[in-house]
Design an enzyme around this catalytic site. Structure first.
Site, PDB file in Angstrom:
ATOM      1  N   ASP A  58       0.849  -1.187   0.000  1.00  0.00           N
ATOM      2  CA  ASP A  58       0.000   0.000   0.000  1.00  0.00           C
ATOM      3  C   ASP A  58       0.886   1.239   0.000  1.00  0.00           C
ATOM      4  O   ASP A  58       1.782   1.366   0.816  1.00  0.00           O
ATOM      5  CB  ASP A  58      -0.842  -0.025   1.279  1.00  0.00           C
ATOM      6  CG  ASP A  58      -2.229   0.471   0.984  1.00  0.00           C
ATOM      7  OD1 ASP A  58      -2.491   0.772  -0.200  1.00  0.00           O
ATOM      8  OD2 ASP A  58      -3.035   0.556   1.925  1.00  0.00           O
ATOM      9  N   TRP A 198       4.308  36.798 -39.386  1.00  0.00           N
ATOM     10  CA  TRP A 198       4.197  36.704 -40.842  1.00  0.00           C
ATOM     11  C   TRP A 198       5.557  37.078 -41.456  1.00  0.00           C
ATOM     12  O   TRP A 198       6.181  38.048 -41.043  1.00  0.00           O
ATOM     13  CB  TRP A 198       3.116  37.680 -41.346  1.00  0.00           C
ATOM     14  CG  TRP A 198       3.085  37.730 -42.836  1.00  0.00           C
ATOM     15  CD1 TRP A 198       2.603  36.770 -43.665  1.00  0.00           C
ATOM     16  CD2 TRP A 198       3.589  38.786 -43.665  1.00  0.00           C
ATOM     17  NE1 TRP A 198       2.777  37.162 -44.969  1.00  0.00           N
ATOM     18  CE2 TRP A 198       3.375  38.392 -45.002  1.00  0.00           C
ATOM     19  CE3 TRP A 198       4.190  40.014 -43.408  1.00  0.00           C
ATOM     20  CZ2 TRP A 198       3.746  39.185 -46.090  1.00  0.00           C
ATOM     21  CZ3 TRP A 198       4.568  40.809 -44.487  1.00  0.00           C
ATOM     22  CH2 TRP A 198       4.339  40.390 -45.813  1.00  0.00           C
ATOM     23  N   ASP A 366      -3.595  33.954 -56.691  1.00  0.00           N
ATOM     24  CA  ASP A 366      -4.766  34.778 -56.376  1.00  0.00           C
ATOM     25  C   ASP A 366      -5.105  35.740 -57.527  1.00  0.00           C
ATOM     26  O   ASP A 366      -4.209  36.317 -58.133  1.00  0.00           O
ATOM     27  CB  ASP A 366      -4.414  35.576 -55.100  1.00  0.00           C
ATOM     28  CG  ASP A 366      -5.625  36.215 -54.478  1.00  0.00           C
ATOM     29  OD1 ASP A 366      -6.711  36.110 -55.052  1.00  0.00           O
ATOM     30  OD2 ASP A 366      -5.459  36.809 -53.395  1.00  0.00           O
ATOM     31  N   ARG A 442      -7.282  41.532 -43.590  1.00  0.00           N
ATOM     32  CA  ARG A 442      -7.063  41.513 -45.038  1.00  0.00           C
ATOM     33  C   ARG A 442      -8.402  41.634 -45.781  1.00  0.00           C
ATOM     34  O   ARG A 442      -8.654  40.946 -46.734  1.00  0.00           O
ATOM     35  CB  ARG A 442      -6.318  40.256 -45.475  1.00  0.00           C
ATOM     36  CG  ARG A 442      -5.454  40.496 -46.702  1.00  0.00           C
ATOM     37  CD  ARG A 442      -4.886  39.209 -47.271  1.00  0.00           C
ATOM     38  NE  ARG A 442      -3.961  39.503 -48.353  1.00  0.00           N
ATOM     39  CZ  ARG A 442      -3.754  38.709 -49.396  1.00  0.00           C
ATOM     40  NH1 ARG A 442      -4.388  37.572 -49.497  1.00  0.00           N
ATOM     41  NH2 ARG A 442      -2.906  39.040 -50.326  1.00  0.00           N
ATOM     42  N   LYS A 475      -2.993  25.228 -54.553  1.00  0.00           N
ATOM     43  CA  LYS A 475      -2.410  25.906 -53.389  1.00  0.00           C
ATOM     44  C   LYS A 475      -3.597  26.360 -52.543  1.00  0.00           C
ATOM     45  O   LYS A 475      -4.355  27.238 -52.953  1.00  0.00           O
ATOM     46  CB  LYS A 475      -1.569  27.095 -53.854  1.00  0.00           C
ATOM     47  CG  LYS A 475      -0.990  27.952 -52.731  1.00  0.00           C
ATOM     48  CD  LYS A 475      -0.076  29.015 -53.329  1.00  0.00           C
ATOM     49  CE  LYS A 475       0.412  30.037 -52.331  1.00  0.00           C
ATOM     50  NZ  LYS A 475       1.114  31.150 -53.003  1.00  0.00           N
ATOM     51  N   TRP A 476      -3.757  25.743 -51.388  1.00  0.00           N
ATOM     52  CA  TRP A 476      -4.897  26.029 -50.494  1.00  0.00           C
ATOM     53  C   TRP A 476      -4.424  27.041 -49.457  1.00  0.00           C
ATOM     54  O   TRP A 476      -3.657  26.695 -48.569  1.00  0.00           O
ATOM     55  CB  TRP A 476      -5.355  24.737 -49.835  1.00  0.00           C
ATOM     56  CG  TRP A 476      -6.512  24.861 -48.880  1.00  0.00           C
ATOM     57  CD1 TRP A 476      -6.631  25.687 -47.804  1.00  0.00           C
ATOM     58  CD2 TRP A 476      -7.730  24.105 -48.918  1.00  0.00           C
ATOM     59  NE1 TRP A 476      -7.823  25.502 -47.169  1.00  0.00           N
ATOM     60  CE2 TRP A 476      -8.519  24.531 -47.829  1.00  0.00           C
ATOM     61  CE3 TRP A 476      -8.229  23.102 -49.754  1.00  0.00           C
ATOM     62  CZ2 TRP A 476      -9.772  23.986 -47.549  1.00  0.00           C
ATOM     63  CZ3 TRP A 476      -9.488  22.561 -49.466  1.00  0.00           C
ATOM     64  CH2 TRP A 476     -10.244  23.003 -48.384  1.00  0.00           C
ATOM     65  N   ASP A 477      -4.928  28.256 -49.590  1.00  0.00           N
ATOM     66  CA  ASP A 477      -4.459  29.341 -48.729  1.00  0.00           C
ATOM     67  C   ASP A 477      -5.455  29.606 -47.601  1.00  0.00           C
ATOM     68  O   ASP A 477      -6.624  29.216 -47.680  1.00  0.00           O
ATOM     69  CB  ASP A 477      -4.281  30.601 -49.595  1.00  0.00           C
ATOM     70  CG  ASP A 477      -3.186  31.508 -49.082  1.00  0.00           C
ATOM     71  OD1 ASP A 477      -2.809  31.384 -47.900  1.00  0.00           O
ATOM     72  OD2 ASP A 477      -2.708  32.355 -49.856  1.00  0.00           O
ATOM     73  N   CYS A 525      -1.018  26.458 -47.347  1.00  0.00           N
ATOM     74  CA  CYS A 525      -0.408  27.781 -47.219  1.00  0.00           C
ATOM     75  C   CYS A 525      -1.302  28.563 -46.272  1.00  0.00           C
ATOM     76  O   CYS A 525      -2.505  28.310 -46.205  1.00  0.00           O
ATOM     77  CB  CYS A 525      -0.401  28.435 -48.607  1.00  0.00           C
ATOM     78  SG  CYS A 525       0.093  30.171 -48.613  1.00  0.00           S
ATOM     79  N   ASP A 547       5.948  33.764 -46.732  1.00  0.00           N
ATOM     80  CA  ASP A 547       5.844  34.749 -47.805  1.00  0.00           C
ATOM     81  C   ASP A 547       7.148  35.505 -47.973  1.00  0.00           C
ATOM     82  O   ASP A 547       7.313  36.264 -48.930  1.00  0.00           O
ATOM     83  CB  ASP A 547       4.709  35.743 -47.508  1.00  0.00           C
ATOM     84  CG  ASP A 547       3.362  35.176 -47.934  1.00  0.00           C
ATOM     85  OD1 ASP A 547       3.347  34.160 -48.654  1.00  0.00           O
ATOM     86  OD2 ASP A 547       2.332  35.753 -47.542  1.00  0.00           O
TER      87      ASP A 547
HETATM   88  C1  GLA Z   1      -0.940  34.685 -49.219  1.00  0.00           C
HETATM   89  C2  GLA Z   1       0.047  33.650 -49.707  1.00  0.00           C
HETATM   90  C3  GLA Z   1       0.797  34.180 -50.897  1.00  0.00           C
HETATM   91  C4  GLA Z   1      -0.177  34.533 -51.991  1.00  0.00           C
HETATM   92  C5  GLA Z   1      -1.199  35.529 -51.468  1.00  0.00           C
HETATM   93  C6  GLA Z   1      -2.305  35.761 -52.473  1.00  0.00           C
HETATM   94  O1  GLA Z   1      -0.302  35.768 -48.670  1.00  0.00           O
HETATM   95  O2  GLA Z   1       0.930  33.295 -48.688  1.00  0.00           O
HETATM   96  O3  GLA Z   1       1.732  33.245 -51.359  1.00  0.00           O
HETATM   97  O4  GLA Z   1      -0.804  33.379 -52.457  1.00  0.00           O
HETATM   98  O5  GLA Z   1      -1.810  35.069 -50.270  1.00  0.00           O
HETATM   99  O6  GLA Z   1      -3.262  36.641 -51.999  1.00  0.00           O
END
Ligand code: GLA
Length: 731
Positions: A58, A198, A366, A442, A475-477, A525, A547
């Protein structure tokens, strides 16, 4: 690899190829942590929990339990009963009472590794791994806790997570349920976490562990630029090659904490999991909650050993899909080339020049949809802007394909701009708190994808665009943090579930994307590297790292990133100079060398380059093709850190069979009157002979690693000079 339970000493032994993890049961019910470190043999080590070696003895005075609760090295600890250290589980009942004490009930050991419901996680076959599940139970609130641990045959990581089940008849609320809790014995430790912002992600931050809490965290709804779901503690003299390291990384992309709690007895608690701030999960009777997976790594070979364990685990047991083990196409992305100012003609001009120089894919960033002429509008309106792109995607993509190039596209599916047709039609689809002016970041809001109709809209738009043409890359942001948390579908006592539900919805969308379009190359991204984490790596083999494309800034960012993540996952491009963010000019060759140890590509207007730079592109592309198998599959060793010495950066990638290596060195600042730089290599076979073509010299591996090579200064001849040298074994 093996897991055993020893009945006699009531202990679990988990063995990886080089490490051992031991857990014990005290008084038949309390689960304690015994040992984690270098591999040892199974034996009775119960005294390491501060209890008697005899398991039937125990150890706790039932008349006075507090001292035990506050001192015992619990394997997973609980708030409310008298353990005042940082806890792993905090739960409250309908009556508002906090507290749990989950006691050992049963366990099972089996081959293989179960998946985690709705969550990304490492995987392995029955031959590759073994799992231990320990079930604990709190009889007062009928809470069942399953602690799960997996070991791999070919890797030293231990992957763990927790499942909580409400076995009672009333709802309970989980206020905190961490993925891993590790009790480390009295010692002096340093701690490393990764921080930034950033354009300056994942700087390595090292300091001594002190009393109280030291925490890396995110409350932004994404893993964030500011911190990483990673923490490592180590003996203070630890460097790249020596010292003991205990690290944790969370397979998760949302809010997290990764922390140490330095106790007054000089023990240290290491924890990682979902951030308990803004978290409260209502668990109805019969329901489960599964935490994200935590990856634990112990290394006795310093930080380098830790890094290579993470790299191997992620390359083999986390990253999936067509590109898991193969070369990615060399791409050119038009973001820094044109920003929003492009049309089909401009893109085709770029593609023509790029294809002539061996670049294999054009990525349209973009600005291709709706009224998106700048970043103030149109997110959510995922319909091609035919003013910019007459004939739409089918025409543009087929023209790009005719040049022998693949085509890729940018998306930011989770967002909506206040100035968009989507928002005008569905203002309630944005995450918001009624009556409070919503915060723009943004010039955009975040869509409430936790609502099924919103998620379906996003999915349908993605599906329809991607099936409209031969698109081979996305590229999926994700360009903003989550704020003003409110959701129409969630009652007040479930708002605390929002952040986690949001992360699950992102996983749902990316899961659908990768299974509906299995040949697609997905790159995640988030304003650069704001969501660079193992959760995202489960869906995309590569992530845009930052970036900031300035090659010299990238040395630091990529060093911090590569501390955990494989080079094959680090999105890196050559961009123009002066660099758009820093104004710095770096030779084109050096920019290529630094991007080469990532995914490699270009992000510039190739139609505006000088002849001299243009001529270098085919050479760089050739070098990429020659070296990428090694970069993707080899072992990475950090030799010198510009972030630390402010002078020179160097690293080497060595093939698994040690027959080839690639040495990169960047002399960031030229040193007058500096005779030479002595570089001691790592990772080679000490007994083999190697040839370095650039020096036309032969050395043994032990000489290269112990005596090193003397790199004479004149090669530098100015700032920002670099080389990438091949090293070949002579058989
Ligand atoms: C973000 C991404 C960039 C680019 C911009 C477009 O900042 O990191 O690489 O794609 O958006 O608006």
């Amino acid at each position: 690899m093996s897991i055993q339970y020893c009945e006699k000493c009531m202990s679990f032994f988990l063995h990886t190829p080089n490490t051992t993890y031991v857990i014990g049961i005290v008084n038949g019910k309390y689960l304690g942590h015994i040992y984690y470190g270098k591999k040892i043999q199974n034996q009775n080590l119960r005294h390491l929990m501060g209890v008697k070696a005899d398991p039937s003895a125990d150890n706790i005075n039932p008349g006075d339990t507090g001292i035990f609760y506050d001192n015992f090295p619990f394997e997973y600890n609980f708030r409310g009963i008298g353990d005042f250290r940082e806890c792993a589980l905090d739960v409250h009942t309908m009556q508002g009472h906090h507290g749990a004490l989950c006691e050992y009930r049963s366990h099972r050991i089996f081959k293989g590794k179960p998946t985690l419901k709705s969550l990304p996680a490492t995987f392995g076959s029955v031959a590759e791994c073994e799992t231990l599940e320990i079930e604990l139970f709190d009889p007062v609130i009928s809470l069942t806790l399953t602690l799960s641990y997996t070991v791999f045959a070919d890797n030293d990581a231990i992957c763990r997570h927790v499942r909580v089940r409400n076995s009672g008849s009333e709802p309970v609320y989980l206020d905190r349920v961490l993925s891993a809790h590790l009790y480390l014995p009295e010692n002096a430790y340093d701690v490393i976490t990764l921080h930034g912002s950033w354009g300056r992600e994942r700087g390595i931050c090292r300091r001594p562990v002190s009393y109280g809490i030291s925490r890396a965290y995110s409350s932004r709804g994404v893993s964030s630029h500011q911190a990483q779901p990673f923490i490592a503690v180590m003996s203070p003299n630890t460097d790249q090659t020596a010292g003991e390291v205990y690290a944790m990384n969370l397979v998760y992309s949302g809010n997290f904490i990764a922390q140490t709690d330095g106790l007054v007895n000089d023990d240290v608690i290491l924890q990682i999991g979902i951030n308990p701030d803004d978290f409260c999960w209502k668990l109805e009777p019969g329901e489960y909650f599964t935490t994200p997976e935590a990856v634990m790594v112990y290394s006795a070979q310093g930080l380098g050993g830790m890094t290579r364990t993470f790299h191997d685990l992620y390359r083999k047991h986390l990253i999936r899909g067509k590109y898991k083990d193969c070369k990615r196409p060399v791409l050119l992305n038009n973001w820094e080339a044109t920003y929003f100012d492009f049309n089909t003609e401009k893109l085709l001009d770029i593609a023509r020049s790029a294809s002539q120089r061996g670049i294999e894919m054009l990525v349209m960033d973009d600005g291709w949809f709706g009224n998106r002429f700048d970043d103030h509008r149109a997110l959510g309106d995922w319909v091609v802007n035919e003013e910019k792109l007459p004939g739409g995607l089918p025409y543009l993509v087929s023209e790009v394909n005719k040049l022998g190039m693949k085509f890729g596209i940018w998306f930011e599916p989770e967002m909506v701009c206040p100035d968009s047709d989507l928002f005008r039609a569905h203002p309630d689809w944005a995450i918001q708190v009624p009556n409070r002016t919503n915060t723009t970041l943004r010039w955009q809001y975040v869509l409430d994808i936790t609502r099924p109709e919103v998620l379906e809209y996003v999915w349908n738009r993605l599906y329809s665009v991607l099936s409209s043409a031969n698109i081979e890359y996305v590229k999926w942001d994700m360009n903003r943090a989550l704020t003003n948390i409110g959701s129409q579908d969630l009652p007040a006592d479930r708002i605390g579930e929002f952040y986690h539900r949001y992360t699950l919805a992102v996983y749902e969308l990316q899961g659908r994307l990768t299974s509906e379009f299995p040949k697609l190359l997905l790159e995640n991204c988030s304003s650069g590297g704001g969501r660079f984490d193992p959760g995202m790596l489960y869906y995309s083999p590569q992530i845009w790292c930052s970036d900031d494309t300035d090659a010299i800034e990238r040395l630091k960012i990529q060093e911090g990133t590569a501390l955990i993540y494989p080079l094959s996952s680090i999105g890196a491009h050559v961009s123009v100079c002066p660099n758009h963010l820093t104004g710095r000019s770096v030779p084109f060759e050096t920019r290529g060398h630094i991007a080469m140890l990532g995914t490699f590509g270009y992000e510039l207007d190739i139609t505006k380059l000088s002849e001299e730079d243009l001529e270098m592109i085919p050479k760089q592309v050739e070098m990429y093709h020659e070296s990428n198998d090694l970069v993707r599959g080899g072992d990475y060793y950090r030799l010198a850190s510009y972030a630390e010495n402010h002078f020179v950066d160097a690293y080497i990638v060595v093939s698994k069979d040690k027959s080839r290596a690639l040495l990169t060195m960047v002399a960031v600042t030229y040193r007058i009157n500096h005779r030479a730089f002595l570089l001691r290599l790592q990772g080679l076979d000490p007994n083999a002979n190697y040839y370095i073509p650039a020096m036309d010299s032969h050395f043994t591996g032990d000489a290269l690693m112990n005596a090193g090579i003397f790199i004479p200064s004149p090669w530098a001849g100015g700032d920002y000079r670099s080389f990438v040298w091949k090293i070949e074994r002579e058989d």
